[in-house]
Design an enzyme around this catalytic site. Sequence first.
Site, PDB file in Angstrom:
ATOM      1  N   ASP A 189       1.341   2.749   2.487  1.00  0.00           N
ATOM      2  CA  ASP A 189       0.545   3.881   2.963  1.00  0.00           C
ATOM      3  C   ASP A 189       1.329   4.492   3.945  1.00  0.00           C
ATOM      4  O   ASP A 189       0.792   4.842   5.164  1.00  0.00           O
ATOM      5  CB  ASP A 189      -0.981   3.544   3.567  1.00  0.00           C
ATOM      6  CG  ASP A 189      -1.613   2.755   2.812  1.00  0.00           C
ATOM      7  OD1 ASP A 189      -1.549   2.964   1.389  1.00  0.00           O
ATOM      8  OD2 ASP A 189      -2.447   1.862   2.932  1.00  0.00           O
ATOM      9  N   GLN A 231      -0.378  -2.500  10.255  1.00  0.00           N
ATOM     10  CA  GLN A 231      -0.624  -1.000  10.722  1.00  0.00           C
ATOM     11  C   GLN A 231       0.357  -0.971  11.820  1.00  0.00           C
ATOM     12  O   GLN A 231      -0.007  -1.425  13.011  1.00  0.00           O
ATOM     13  CB  GLN A 231      -1.919  -0.375  10.812  1.00  0.00           C
ATOM     14  CG  GLN A 231      -2.642  -0.556   9.534  1.00  0.00           C
ATOM     15  CD  GLN A 231      -3.577  -1.883   9.309  1.00  0.00           C
ATOM     16  OE1 GLN A 231      -3.473  -3.155   9.811  1.00  0.00           O
ATOM     17  NE2 GLN A 231      -5.023  -1.483   9.358  1.00  0.00           N
ATOM     18  N   GLN A 283       4.202  -0.627   7.520  1.00  0.00           N
ATOM     19  CA  GLN A 283       2.864  -0.100   7.044  1.00  0.00           C
ATOM     20  C   GLN A 283       2.361   0.978   7.955  1.00  0.00           C
ATOM     21  O   GLN A 283       2.655   0.878   9.335  1.00  0.00           O
ATOM     22  CB  GLN A 283       1.794  -1.120   6.946  1.00  0.00           C
ATOM     23  CG  GLN A 283       0.531  -0.645   6.623  1.00  0.00           C
ATOM     24  CD  GLN A 283      -0.497  -1.646   6.394  1.00  0.00           C
ATOM     25  OE1 GLN A 283      -0.006  -2.851   6.268  1.00  0.00           O
ATOM     26  NE2 GLN A 283      -1.743  -1.450   6.182  1.00  0.00           N
ATOM     27  N   ASP A 284       2.237   2.226   7.566  1.00  0.00           N
ATOM     28  CA  ASP A 284       1.564   3.603   8.348  1.00  0.00           C
ATOM     29  C   ASP A 284       2.625   4.051   9.311  1.00  0.00           C
ATOM     30  O   ASP A 284       2.370   4.247  10.374  1.00  0.00           O
ATOM     31  CB  ASP A 284       0.355   2.814   9.169  1.00  0.00           C
ATOM     32  CG  ASP A 284      -0.867   2.798   8.153  1.00  0.00           C
ATOM     33  OD1 ASP A 284      -0.863   2.700   7.017  1.00  0.00           O
ATOM     34  OD2 ASP A 284      -1.845   2.317   8.856  1.00  0.00           O
ATOM     35  N   ARG A 340      -2.351   6.271  -2.648  1.00  0.00           N
ATOM     36  CA  ARG A 340      -3.868   5.760  -3.107  1.00  0.00           C
ATOM     37  C   ARG A 340      -5.100   6.341  -2.168  1.00  0.00           C
ATOM     38  O   ARG A 340      -4.685   6.777  -1.392  1.00  0.00           O
ATOM     39  CB  ARG A 340      -3.904   4.295  -2.962  1.00  0.00           C
ATOM     40  CG  ARG A 340      -3.564   3.647  -1.673  1.00  0.00           C
ATOM     41  CD  ARG A 340      -3.745   2.082  -1.445  1.00  0.00           C
ATOM     42  NE  ARG A 340      -3.329   1.559  -0.346  1.00  0.00           N
ATOM     43  CZ  ARG A 340      -3.980   0.383   0.260  1.00  0.00           C
ATOM     44  NH1 ARG A 340      -4.561  -0.385  -0.667  1.00  0.00           N
ATOM     45  NH2 ARG A 340      -3.539   0.079   1.400  1.00  0.00           N
TER      46      ARG A 340
END
Length: 523
Positions: free
Chosen positions: A361, A317, A339-340, A429
């Site tokens: 994500d 993250q 990520q993120d 998701r």
Amino acid sequence: MAIKLWFFLLFMSFASLLFPTQSSRENVLTIKAIDSWCTKTPYPEICEHSFIQDHKYTVPKQKSDFKKLILEITMKQALKAQSHNKWLGPKCRNHKEKAAWADCLKLYQDTIILLNKTIEPPTKSTDFDAQTWLSTTLTNLETCRAGFVELGVSDFVLPLMSNNVSKLISNSLAINNDSVKPETNAYVDGFPGWVSPGDRKLLQLTSLKPDVVVAQDGSGNFRTIKAALDAAAKRSGSGRFIIHAKSGTYEENLDIDKNLKNIMLVGDGMRYTIITGSRSVVGGTTTFNSATVAVTSDKFIASGITFRNTAGPENHQAVALRSGADLSVFYRCGFEGYQDTLYAHSQRQFYKECYVYGTVDFIFGNAAVVLQNCMIFVRRPMQGQQNTVTAQGRTDPNQNTGISIHNSRVMAAADLKPVVGSFKTYLGRPWKEYSRTVFLQSYLDTLVDPAGWLEWNGNFALDTLYYGEYKNIGPASSTSRRVNWRGYRVITSASEASQFTVANFIAGNSWLPATGVPFTSGL
């Protein structure tokens, strides 16, 4: 009915038999009346307990009285919780606990500010505003909890923070939700109605008259964007303050907070003005605090800038931009990470003609957010990873939040193209129980898996989420092999799809023609 309330009622009834006074009869009737109001909330026991604890026995005569009373109780509990949390600071045993605790302190402060706004007389805000702010307060407290969990230090300080504030907010959300009335706020010249005419003009001009100029070569007022923001904080008045950041790569971590209202940050184009940082969870910060740029300034506008996090996929993250800025606009901006990448944390947000790069994500959070005419580029992840474009974080069915991706494109970035068959890519998701995401009239390239969506953890949230697709196009747009979860739907109704347009989703419930013919102001 709560056990404590039953005991109280039993005691009062027994007392009234032995000592039948007018007061005891009134108390029993009052508690019964309060119970009738509390049964309308998702947490009636907490509702009843808070009334008894605070000795609030005046029976609300109508829902507006009850709503006001429950908000006041929520505020009182939030203030107590904040005071207690300040006391916990010195008890943190290590850097990670201190980092998560510091986030919580900031998030509780923001929660109290928003609860205050919600309690203000209705002439200053609408029920739709209140639902947005209450949704944000609940998100804040969930973010507080998540920080301890992701840093692996949830065993000591976090249990000491335990309180009923989140449940009280959920009760307030449920009561307020029935009051939300339709609003009309459509596009004007391609921008949401809540962007003022002056700001629309600013965004459309190629040459601006900035209040200050930032240039690394010394040709402006300041060499760093942070120095320009410090100058904005000292200005008199609260009108629009324009900061022009000239071409350059600015290695800065910025926090554009609530005290800085009406800030406009303008670059020379997303390829030329870049703000970059490298904080990450592996590096020891929470996801919340890993952002290169964090914005909670109301009515914030950014244009012609790239927000970047260079931590790389191995550091997990690592946020490029986190926004909790209400009524904010990001126009022709870039967001680069893995990520993120883009943390649309909370409030109402609008992204127009932006580029977003990431792997896992990488568009996530619990804002009410619309991305329109955006380019979404999926990068090459680490070996063994699967790409997920979105992870939406709605925890309460009454939160008016979600991710709406409209008339945009989902494609492979340059580094993924040569190996696109080696990695699976999904539209999203379910990060939280009531996760809500829609793709409307967007282009889905070959990289998107035929199933479309990915489980978070087994059957978690598959019945309670809301995932929808409406009239998407492109090689991966066929829904014939999509997941068969209860919460997933192929949207065929324009009226259902229109709930997630700019006019309805982030500015109020606009009307759209029953024919479903696309309009620039809506579908």
